[in-house]
Design a protein around this motif. Structure first.
Motif, PDB file in Angstrom:
ATOM      1  N   TYR A  55      36.458  68.626   6.647  1.00 23.48           N
ATOM      2  CA  TYR A  55      35.093  68.375   7.120  1.00 23.48           C
ATOM      3  C   TYR A  55      35.006  68.288   8.644  1.00 23.48           C
ATOM      4  O   TYR A  55      33.917  68.192   9.192  1.00 23.48           O
ATOM      5  CB  TYR A  55      34.557  67.064   6.525  1.00 23.48           C
ATOM      6  CG  TYR A  55      34.501  67.063   5.011  1.00 23.48           C
ATOM      7  CD1 TYR A  55      33.711  67.981   4.324  1.00 23.48           C
ATOM      8  CD2 TYR A  55      35.248  66.149   4.268  1.00 23.48           C
ATOM      9  CE1 TYR A  55      33.674  67.991   2.936  1.00 23.48           C
ATOM     10  CE2 TYR A  55      35.207  66.143   2.886  1.00 23.48           C
ATOM     11  CZ  TYR A  55      34.410  67.073   2.229  1.00 23.48           C
ATOM     12  OH  TYR A  55      34.366  67.082   0.859  1.00 23.48           O
ATOM     13  N   ILE A  56      36.149  68.269   9.311  1.00 26.25           N
ATOM     14  CA  ILE A  56      36.155  68.104  10.767  1.00 26.25           C
ATOM     15  C   ILE A  56      36.091  69.468  11.436  1.00 26.25           C
ATOM     16  O   ILE A  56      36.923  70.342  11.196  1.00 26.25           O
ATOM     17  CB  ILE A  56      37.418  67.341  11.222  1.00 26.25           C
ATOM     18  CG1 ILE A  56      37.451  65.949  10.575  1.00 26.25           C
ATOM     19  CG2 ILE A  56      37.454  67.222  12.743  1.00 26.25           C
ATOM     20  CD1 ILE A  56      38.726  65.171  10.846  1.00 26.25           C
ATOM     21  N   GLU A  57      35.079  69.630  12.294  1.00 29.10           N
ATOM     22  CA  GLU A  57      34.895  70.914  12.977  1.00 29.10           C
ATOM     23  C   GLU A  57      36.111  71.232  13.857  1.00 29.10           C
ATOM     24  O   GLU A  57      36.608  70.379  14.588  1.00 29.10           O
ATOM     25  CB  GLU A  57      33.630  70.859  13.846  1.00 29.10           C
ATOM     26  CG  GLU A  57      33.247  72.194  14.441  1.00 29.10           C
ATOM     27  CD  GLU A  57      31.922  72.150  15.184  1.00 29.10           C
ATOM     28  OE1 GLU A  57      31.638  73.110  15.912  1.00 29.10           O
ATOM     29  OE2 GLU A  57      31.189  71.150  15.036  1.00 29.10           O
ATOM     30  N   GLY A  58      36.596  72.435  13.775  1.00 30.76           N
ATOM     31  CA  GLY A  58      37.725  72.862  14.590  1.00 30.76           C
ATOM     32  C   GLY A  58      39.083  72.598  13.971  1.00 30.76           C
ATOM     33  O   GLY A  58      40.111  72.998  14.530  1.00 30.76           O
ATOM     34  N   PHE A  59      39.106  71.926  12.799  1.00 33.10           N
ATOM     35  CA  PHE A  59      40.402  71.649  12.166  1.00 33.10           C
ATOM     36  C   PHE A  59      40.946  72.908  11.502  1.00 33.10           C
ATOM     37  O   PHE A  59      40.234  73.652  10.843  1.00 33.10           O
ATOM     38  CB  PHE A  59      40.276  70.549  11.106  1.00 33.10           C
ATOM     39  CG  PHE A  59      41.577  70.298  10.365  1.00 33.10           C
ATOM     40  CD1 PHE A  59      42.562  69.523  10.933  1.00 33.10           C
ATOM     41  CD2 PHE A  59      41.810  70.874   9.125  1.00 33.10           C
ATOM     42  CE1 PHE A  59      43.775  69.315  10.269  1.00 33.10           C
ATOM     43  CE2 PHE A  59      43.006  70.669   8.460  1.00 33.10           C
ATOM     44  CZ  PHE A  59      43.989  69.886   9.035  1.00 33.10           C
ATOM     45  N   ARG A  60      42.234  73.146  11.686  1.00 37.49           N
ATOM     46  CA  ARG A  60      42.924  74.211  10.964  1.00 37.49           C
ATOM     47  C   ARG A  60      44.381  73.809  10.762  1.00 37.49           C
ATOM     48  O   ARG A  60      44.887  72.928  11.461  1.00 37.49           O
ATOM     49  CB  ARG A  60      42.821  75.550  11.688  1.00 37.49           C
ATOM     50  CG  ARG A  60      43.446  75.591  13.055  1.00 37.49           C
ATOM     51  CD  ARG A  60      43.139  76.900  13.784  1.00 37.49           C
ATOM     52  NE  ARG A  60      43.654  76.873  15.147  1.00 37.49           N
ATOM     53  CZ  ARG A  60      44.862  77.270  15.503  1.00 37.49           C
ATOM     54  NH1 ARG A  60      45.710  77.726  14.572  1.00 37.49           N
ATOM     55  NH2 ARG A  60      45.243  77.210  16.758  1.00 37.49           N
ATOM     56  N   ASN A  61      45.024  74.416   9.820  1.00 41.68           N
ATOM     57  CA  ASN A  61      46.407  74.048   9.523  1.00 41.68           C
ATOM     58  C   ASN A  61      47.245  75.277   9.199  1.00 41.68           C
ATOM     59  O   ASN A  61      46.723  76.337   8.842  1.00 41.68           O
ATOM     60  CB  ASN A  61      46.464  73.052   8.366  1.00 41.68           C
ATOM     61  CG  ASN A  61      45.899  73.618   7.083  1.00 41.68           C
ATOM     62  OD1 ASN A  61      44.693  73.800   6.949  1.00 41.68           O
ATOM     63  ND2 ASN A  61      46.770  73.905   6.116  1.00 41.68           N
ATOM     64  N   GLU A  62      48.540  75.108   9.343  1.00 43.51           N
ATOM     65  CA  GLU A  62      49.513  76.147   9.017  1.00 43.51           C
ATOM     66  C   GLU A  62      50.631  75.508   8.207  1.00 43.51           C
ATOM     67  O   GLU A  62      50.798  74.285   8.211  1.00 43.51           O
ATOM     68  CB  GLU A  62      50.097  76.758  10.296  1.00 43.51           C
ATOM     69  CG  GLU A  62      49.072  77.431  11.199  1.00 43.51           C
ATOM     70  CD  GLU A  62      49.636  77.761  12.580  1.00 43.51           C
ATOM     71  OE1 GLU A  62      50.757  77.292  12.884  1.00 43.51           O
ATOM     72  OE2 GLU A  62      48.961  78.453  13.347  1.00 43.51           O
ATOM     73  N   GLY A  63      51.416  76.335   7.556  1.00 46.85           N
ATOM     74  CA  GLY A  63      52.519  75.827   6.756  1.00 46.85           C
ATOM     75  C   GLY A  63      52.102  75.631   5.310  1.00 46.85           C
ATOM     76  O   GLY A  63      51.029  76.082   4.887  1.00 46.85           O
ATOM     77  N   THR A  64      52.949  74.954   4.556  1.00 52.75           N
ATOM     78  CA  THR A  64      52.720  74.791   3.114  1.00 52.75           C
ATOM     79  C   THR A  64      52.736  73.309   2.745  1.00 52.75           C
ATOM     80  O   THR A  64      53.637  72.576   3.148  1.00 52.75           O
ATOM     81  CB  THR A  64      53.818  75.521   2.313  1.00 52.75           C
ATOM     82  OG1 THR A  64      53.870  76.888   2.733  1.00 52.75           O
ATOM     83  CG2 THR A  64      53.547  75.453   0.828  1.00 52.75           C
ATOM     84  N   LEU A  65      51.729  72.897   1.984  1.00 52.82           N
ATOM     85  CA  LEU A  65      51.647  71.511   1.513  1.00 52.82           C
ATOM     86  C   LEU A  65      51.513  71.547  -0.007  1.00 52.82           C
ATOM     87  O   LEU A  65      50.494  71.990  -0.549  1.00 52.82           O
ATOM     88  CB  LEU A  65      50.453  70.805   2.150  1.00 52.82           C
ATOM     89  CG  LEU A  65      50.390  69.284   2.084  1.00 52.82           C
ATOM     90  CD1 LEU A  65      51.725  68.628   2.422  1.00 52.82           C
ATOM     91  CD2 LEU A  65      49.315  68.767   3.027  1.00 52.82           C
TER      92      LEU A  65
END
Length: 250
Positions: A55-65
């Protein structure tokens, strides 16, 4: 058996690199404490486990969870199913403006449980698990706001338990409470670990040492050290960990 696994996980808020190459395995039916100074990434990691950061604008992630071997960031993952499986208890109690009973029943109703007898049974069972039933059984129709802060937090825990999660995330669940209420929350965590996997963010070193089986120390977006809580607090392998545990910084 591991229930949570992070593999080379990175997180960003815009240009801010909040987490860097996090690798961690969390076993089921354990309590894992995430510690570290403010802004170190521990709450970001916690909230990634049920995708609250989406929900946070600009948040992105990489990798595996992975949770139970499934990548929770795949597009086909339904967030409502994930959040039923991975419950969340926040820093400040956040009961709904409803009765004590309806606070716990709410999650069941929105998931389509219509059998009122089943709802009643699960409300009572959840309140008992949250060690609150004895205090509220004669006032279930009263507003949740009539409860003390500590009672409200246990009510929020009961609300989480009612939908039968396997993992419970706790973001500083006792930081807004008095010492007596804090002790009750810690006792509750000790009881819940037999049936649930708990991941807790805390700034309180004594609390981390009391309630957790394993501790992860985060600093500047990096996972510095992760191991048995007894080892982290008495014989840390990394100098940074020792400095933080001993109060030299943070």
């Amino acid at each position: 058996m591991k229930i949570i696994e992070a593999i080379d996980v990175n997180a960003y808020y815009g240009d801010n690199h909040a987490l860097t190459n996090i690798n961690i395995e969390i076993k089921e039916n354990t309590v894992t404490a995430l510690i570290g100074p403010s802004g170190c990434g521990k709450s970001t990691f916690l909230r990634m486990l049920n995708r609250m950061n989406d929900y946070i604008e600009g948040f992105r992630n990489e990798g595996t969870l992975l949770i139970e071997g499934k990548d929770i960031y795949k597009k086909k993952v339904k967030l409502e199913d994930l959040r039923q499986h991975v419950g969340m208890v926040f820093q400040k109690p956040n009961p709904f403006p409803k009765s004590i009973y309806e606070n716990v029943a709410y999650g069941l109703r929105i998931r389509g449980v219509k059998n009122e007898k089943e709802v009643e049974e699960r409300v009572e069972k959840s309140l008992k698990k949250a060690v609150l039933w004895g205090e509220v059984k004669d006032s279930l129709d009263k507003s949740a706001y009539s409860l003390s802060g500590g009672q409200q937090q246990r009510l929020c825990i009961a609300r989480t338990l009612a939908v039968k999660p396997s993992i419970i995330l706790m973001d500083e669940p006792a930081s807004a409470l008095d010492p007596l209420s804090t002790a009750k929350i810690e006792e509750l965590i000790a009881e819940l670990r037999e049936q649930y996997t708990i991941v807790i963010v805390t700034h309180n070193m004594h609390q981390a040492s009391r309630v957790s089986d394993r501790t992860a120390f985060f600093y500047l977006g990096n996972l510095i050290e992760y191991g048995k809580t007894s080892d982290i607090f008495t014989n840390p392998k990394i100098k940074q960990t020792e400095n933080y545990i001993s109060g030299r910084f943070g």
